[in-house]
Design a protein around this motif. Structure first.
Motif, PDB file in Angstrom:
ATOM      1  N   ASP A  39      25.982  16.875  -8.384  1.00 48.26           N
ATOM      2  CA  ASP A  39      26.109  15.645  -9.161  1.00 48.26           C
ATOM      3  C   ASP A  39      25.167  14.592  -8.598  1.00 48.26           C
ATOM      4  OD1 ASP A  39      27.998  15.805 -11.285  1.00 48.26           O
ATOM      5  OD2 ASP A  39      29.615  15.967  -9.831  1.00 48.26           O
ATOM      6  N   ASP A  64      39.972   6.221 -11.203  1.00 50.97           N
ATOM      7  CA  ASP A  64      38.893   7.046 -11.772  1.00 50.97           C
ATOM      8  C   ASP A  64      38.608   8.098 -10.715  1.00 50.97           C
ATOM      9  OD1 ASP A  64      36.453   8.141 -12.480  1.00 50.97           O
ATOM     10  OD2 ASP A  64      35.385   6.228 -12.606  1.00 50.97           O
ATOM     11  N   THR A  65      39.050   9.331 -10.975  1.00 51.90           N
ATOM     12  CA  THR A  65      39.055  10.353  -9.928  1.00 51.90           C
ATOM     13  C   THR A  65      37.911  11.344 -10.107  1.00 51.90           C
ATOM     14  OG1 THR A  65      40.535  11.776 -11.209  1.00 51.90           O
ATOM     15  CG2 THR A  65      41.566  10.190  -9.736  1.00 51.90           C
ATOM     16  N   TRP A  66      37.014  11.382  -9.136  1.00 51.86           N
ATOM     17  CA  TRP A  66      35.940  12.383  -9.166  1.00 51.86           C
ATOM     18  C   TRP A  66      36.363  13.600  -8.364  1.00 51.86           C
ATOM     19  CZ3 TRP A  66      33.425  15.172  -5.499  1.00 51.86           C
ATOM     20  CH2 TRP A  66      32.395  16.012  -5.978  1.00 51.86           C
ATOM     21  N   TRP A  67      36.253  14.755  -8.970  1.00 54.48           N
ATOM     22  CA  TRP A  67      36.467  16.026  -8.270  1.00 54.48           C
ATOM     23  C   TRP A  67      35.995  17.145  -9.163  1.00 54.48           C
ATOM     24  CZ3 TRP A  67      40.872  19.348  -9.652  1.00 54.48           C
ATOM     25  CH2 TRP A  67      41.704  18.814 -10.646  1.00 54.48           C
ATOM     26  N   GLN A  68      36.168  18.390  -8.733  1.00 59.60           N
ATOM     27  CA  GLN A  68      35.650  19.556  -9.447  1.00 59.60           C
ATOM     28  C   GLN A  68      36.607  20.744  -9.316  1.00 59.60           C
ATOM     29  OE1 GLN A  68      32.075  19.988  -6.857  1.00 59.60           O
ATOM     30  NE2 GLN A  68      30.939  19.623  -8.746  1.00 59.60           N
ATOM     31  N   THR A  69      36.387  21.739 -10.166  1.00 64.23           N
ATOM     32  CA  THR A  69      37.121  23.000 -10.051  1.00 64.23           C
ATOM     33  C   THR A  69      37.066  23.478  -8.594  1.00 64.23           C
ATOM     34  OG1 THR A  69      36.436  23.571 -12.285  1.00 64.23           O
ATOM     35  CG2 THR A  69      37.237  25.374 -10.915  1.00 64.23           C
ATOM     36  N   ARG A 101      25.870  15.484 -13.833  1.00 65.49           N
ATOM     37  CA  ARG A 101      25.325  16.707 -13.261  1.00 65.49           C
ATOM     38  C   ARG A 101      23.805  16.630 -13.118  1.00 65.49           C
ATOM     39  NH1 ARG A 101      29.334  20.212 -11.476  1.00 65.49           N
ATOM     40  NH2 ARG A 101      27.645  21.725 -11.423  1.00 65.49           N
ATOM     41  N   VAL A 153      29.514   8.087  -9.771  1.00 67.33           N
ATOM     42  CA  VAL A 153      28.970   9.415 -10.039  1.00 67.33           C
ATOM     43  C   VAL A 153      28.238   9.357 -11.368  1.00 67.33           C
ATOM     44  CG1 VAL A 153      29.531  11.835 -10.395  1.00 67.33           C
ATOM     45  CG2 VAL A 153      30.784  10.508  -8.696  1.00 67.33           C
ATOM     46  N   VAL A 211      39.712  11.415 -15.432  1.00 68.16           N
ATOM     47  CA  VAL A 211      39.046  12.527 -14.752  1.00 68.16           C
ATOM     48  C   VAL A 211      38.155  13.286 -15.725  1.00 68.16           C
ATOM     49  CG1 VAL A 211      41.009  14.067 -15.255  1.00 68.16           C
ATOM     50  CG2 VAL A 211      39.396  14.689 -13.455  1.00 68.16           C
ATOM     51  N   GLY A 212      37.119  13.922 -15.181  1.00 69.42           N
ATOM     52  CA  GLY A 212      36.349  14.874 -15.974  1.00 69.42           C
ATOM     53  C   GLY A 212      34.914  14.474 -16.207  1.00 69.42           C
ATOM     54  N   GLU A 213      34.635  13.176 -16.246  1.00 71.74           N
ATOM     55  CA  GLU A 213      33.278  12.710 -16.528  1.00 71.74           C
ATOM     56  C   GLU A 213      33.234  11.226 -16.156  1.00 71.74           C
ATOM     57  OE1 GLU A 213      32.737  12.316 -20.807  1.00 71.74           O
ATOM     58  OE2 GLU A 213      34.880  12.616 -21.034  1.00 71.74           O
ATOM     59  N   PRO A 214      32.037  10.678 -16.062  1.00 67.24           N
ATOM     60  CA  PRO A 214      31.967   9.257 -15.752  1.00 67.24           C
ATOM     61  C   PRO A 214      32.628   8.443 -16.868  1.00 67.24           C
ATOM     62  CG  PRO A 214      29.799  10.309 -15.551  1.00 67.24           C
ATOM     63  CD  PRO A 214      30.715  11.300 -16.208  1.00 67.24           C
ATOM     64  N   ARG A 232      33.035  21.710 -18.639  1.00 66.51           N
ATOM     65  CA  ARG A 232      31.755  22.202 -18.138  1.00 66.51           C
ATOM     66  C   ARG A 232      31.248  23.388 -18.909  1.00 66.51           C
ATOM     67  NH1 ARG A 232      32.502  22.606 -11.723  1.00 66.51           N
ATOM     68  NH2 ARG A 232      30.793  24.064 -11.835  1.00 66.51           N
ATOM     69  N   ASN A 289      28.300  18.537 -19.706  1.00 69.54           N
ATOM     70  CA  ASN A 289      29.692  18.109 -19.650  1.00 69.54           C
ATOM     71  C   ASN A 289      30.109  17.600 -21.031  1.00 69.54           C
ATOM     72  OD1 ASN A 289      32.151  16.857 -19.132  1.00 69.54           O
ATOM     73  ND2 ASN A 289      31.556  16.298 -17.054  1.00 69.54           N
ATOM     74  N   THR A 341      42.169  20.736 -13.908  1.00 69.03           N
ATOM     75  CA  THR A 341      42.992  19.521 -13.890  1.00 69.03           C
ATOM     76  C   THR A 341      44.450  19.864 -14.200  1.00 69.03           C
ATOM     77  OG1 THR A 341      41.094  18.215 -14.546  1.00 69.03           O
ATOM     78  CG2 THR A 341      43.237  17.192 -14.832  1.00 69.03           C
TER      79      THR A 341
END
Ligand code: 6R9
Length: 659
Positions: free
Chosen positions: A513, A418-423, A528, A525, A393-396, A539, A534, A318
């Motif tokens: 997810d 509320d942004t869902w994404w990953q490394t 995991r 979402v 960001v980062g978790e629900p 993570r 999380n 992030t």
């Protein structure tokens, strides 16, 4: 895939409600036209030219997407550019050199530093020249093990300038974690610092770095930033160099940005997965930088005149995407804060928003839950009216925390994204466009324009709206990881094997997810579905923690699961079998906690260590982690009939919460 059933995923669903984007926001938003979704869908993949157009290219690309060797996709093929040029020089050339690039706020309240684009470019060139002098060549991986000090983005951009990929290791990680990552990347250069402040006290960092270096299997040249001055004295070895001396030696240096291919590696970022070994996620120069610039523009609504603040640590993805690369590529002022939200008092963040007239705040649900607990009197002490947009960001995020953030921080006049994404995805994938879509607390939103995400069952068929299933992405995107460093095989296994049809050359990315989708295509979402925990948006691999625990003398076997936690989202629960001759007592518990902190870092510290004579296992000998999760949460236990040792379950359940 874990043994979690779709019924259990169901239990994590929030209630429904929606909010329209505030009028005052829409009037000025970067993206306001709903037709963008259709436009991207109809012109895919050429729609991504819009992201690439946000950058200055030295040579234009010939092709937007090459999918000839899927899933090893290539984006903006044969385009040439430099990331540091795009984040610095072009803004200076446009006459904006005296505008603020970085507002750095130290933990001590009287310590701040401001870097204009001119100043940042100067220091980046000086450090780039110094790195070259130390022997860094194009494509050498340079590791950074640094807290939130300005020299971290300087070092990242200096690397980008000379075409040396960086690998940033979170400063809270242990010496062992540093050594593992440096060995894995064959990294012969390290940038670190003497120490930093935590809640008023100077914290030694160099000792930990030195200890890590002791575990590196090759020679390393190290640069040490003197963050603490006289507070902490350290001796430097022959292969250790003082940052300020190097900058002084190269004062006024000019270093031409190296021409990089769009597909050349910009950085590596290690992240946790199902196995014990962290994965080196590889991101590229053209696709990644285009993607984070585009999403910073479309979702965070960043404009050059903003003072934007993402409170994450640069040691995580992030911070890479939305403190450093996205905001600087767009030429805005990005705030960097060294400390914690509750020091010297619980209003510190709101004081910073007030003092700097922060326009966007991007933070994690875990922080919002802490703010809620502390109470609205802290934000109420400050003028937060400069805020225009809020993000998480980062978790629900649970709807209650969402609404508290919307009301008490945003005064009901800022959209919340509320942004869902990953490394692995490089940038945001699922969220509302703040000037376009209505917001539903608890649901991230629809996939962004050009992103094709679905919720499917175990066979890969789309589930009905409202049903829980698994999140998948069936079209590539520019910000995606290209591979796992030096491990193409594991790249396929981890992300593509589950749902792709290799024979038909149809590739589906599986982020691991759980999710559900509603009638409007909004995706919630659920968390995991693999063995990743999380904790506060960070993570952790259960296997990494388990291998740390079995390394402790007196431990025979260990199983680690994530249990629900009010503030952290999830916390680490460790079930441990002792070796013959050892007691499951406080001494062993202490040593286990220490062992985990040494191997990974304090974030992985177990919430509870539960000693047990046996672990619940299936007849094939697999540990039933799902049952251990139920036990940790005090939930009704799932089916135990497939267990080899069903009696043990009640036994263990009786021990949780004992210590
Ligand atoms: C950016 C980042 C990725 C995992 C991801 C998911 C969880 C992130 C979320 C979310 C629900 C959101 N996650 N954002 N879950 N809603 N808005 O966090 O990257 O550290 O790689 O973690 O975090 O489980 O798979 P990373």
């Amino acid at each position: 895939m874990s043994e979690e059933s779709e019924g259990e995923l169901e239990a994590r669903l929030p209630e429904g409600e929606s909010f329209e984007p505030p009028e005052s926001f829409v009037e000025q938003a970067n993206v306001t036209d709903e037709s963008i979704y259709e436009e991207f869908a109809e012109n895919w993949p050429d729609c991504w030219e819009r992201a690439a157009d946000m950058l200055d290219w030295e040579e234009p690309y010939d092709q937007v997407l090459d999918d000839g060797d899927a899933p090893f996709y290539e984006w903006f093929v044969d385009g040439k550019l430099n990331a540091s040029y795009n984040c610095l020089d072009r803004h200076v050339e446009a006459g904006r050199g005296d505008e603020v690039a970085i507002e750095w706020v130290g933990e001590p309240t009287d310590e701040t530093r401001t870097y204009t684009y001119d100043e940042l470019l100067d220091e980046v060139q000086e450090f780039a020249a110094a790195l070259r002098d130390l022997g860094v060549e194009e494509d050498d991986v340079v590791t950074m093990y640094m807290p939130m000090i300005p020299e971290l983005p300087v070092a990242m951009l200096a690397c980008a300038r000379i075409g040396a990929p960086h690998s940033v290791v979170f400063a809270g990680f242990s010496a062992d974690a540093l050594a593992t990552r440096m060995n894995s990347a064959d990294s012969e250069y390290l940038v670190t610092c003497d120490g930093y402040y935590r809640r008023g006290d100077p914290l030694d960092h160099k000792d930990k770095a030195d200890e890590g270096l002791g575990g590196v299997d090759h020679g390393v040249e190290t640069v040490v930033v003197d963050r603490l001055g006289d507070e902490l004295e350290h001796d430097l070895d022959d292969d250790q160099h003082d940052y300020d001396d190097l900058i002084g030696d190269h004062a006024g240096a000019e270093v031409e940005p190296v021409t990089r291919d769009a597909e050349d590696m910009l950085f590596l970022m290690y992240t946790s997965g199902t196995t014990g070994k962290p994965k080196g996620v590889k991101h590229t120069t053209g696709g990644y930088l285009s993607y984070v610039s585009w999403t910073s523009h479309a979702v965070l609504d960043i404009k050059p005149e903003d003072t934007y603040w993402c409170s994450a640590d640069i040691g995580w993805i992030t911070g890479h995407s939305y403190i450093v690369y996205g905001p600087l590529a767009l030429g805005t002022s990005t705030v960097m804060y060294e400390g914690t939200p509750d020091y010297p008092d619980k209003d510190r963040l709101w004081e910073i928003v007030d003092d700097y007239d922060v326009t966007q705040l991007y933070t994690a649900p875990t922080a919002i839950r802490a703010f809620m607990k502390w109470g609205k009197e802290y934000p109420d002490q400050h003028d937060l009216s400069s805020l225009r947009l809020l993000g998480t960001v980062g978790e629900p995020i649970n709807p209650r925390a969402w609404k508290w953030y919307y009301k008490h921080i945003g005064d009901e006049s800022c959209p919340v994204v509320d942004t869902w994404w990953q490394t692995e995805t490089g940038g945001m994938m699922i969220t509302t466009l703040p000037g376009v879509g209505e917001m539903k607390p608890g649901s991230a939103g629809p996939p962004l324009p050009g992103i094709s995400a679905n919720v499917v069952d175990m066979n890969g068929d789309e589930v009905e709206p409202g049903e829980a299933g698994y999140l998948t992405v069936d079209k590539p995107w520019p910000g995606m990881l290209r591979t796992l460093y030096q491990n193409d095989e594991r790249f396929i296994e981890e992300y593509w094997q589950e749902y792709s049809d290799e024979d038909a050359d149809e590739w589906v990315y599986f982020p691991e997810d759980g999710a559900k989708i509603d009638d409007d295509g909004y995706i919630t979402v659920l968390g995991r579905v693999d063995d990743v925990i999380n904790v506060s948006g960070h993570r952790l691999g259960t296997m990494e923690v388990e291998s740390a625990i079995v390394g402790v003398e007196g431990v025979a076997e260990a199983a680690v699961v994530g249990g629900d936690h009010d503030l952290k989202g999830e916390a680490v629960y460790a079930y441990v079998i002792t070796e013959d001759g050892y007691e499951g007592d406080d001494d062993l518990r202490e040593r286990i906690i220490e062992g985990v902190e040494d191997a990974i870092g304090p974030i992985a510290r177990p919430e509870e260590v539960i000693f047990s004579p046996e672990l619940p296992k299936t007849r094939s000998g697999k540990i039933m982690r799902r049952l251990l999760e139920d036990i940790a949460n005090g939930d009704e236990l799932g089916n135990t009939s497939t267990l080899r040792n069903p009696d043990i379950v009640d036994d263990i359940a009786g021990k949780v919460g004992e210590d």
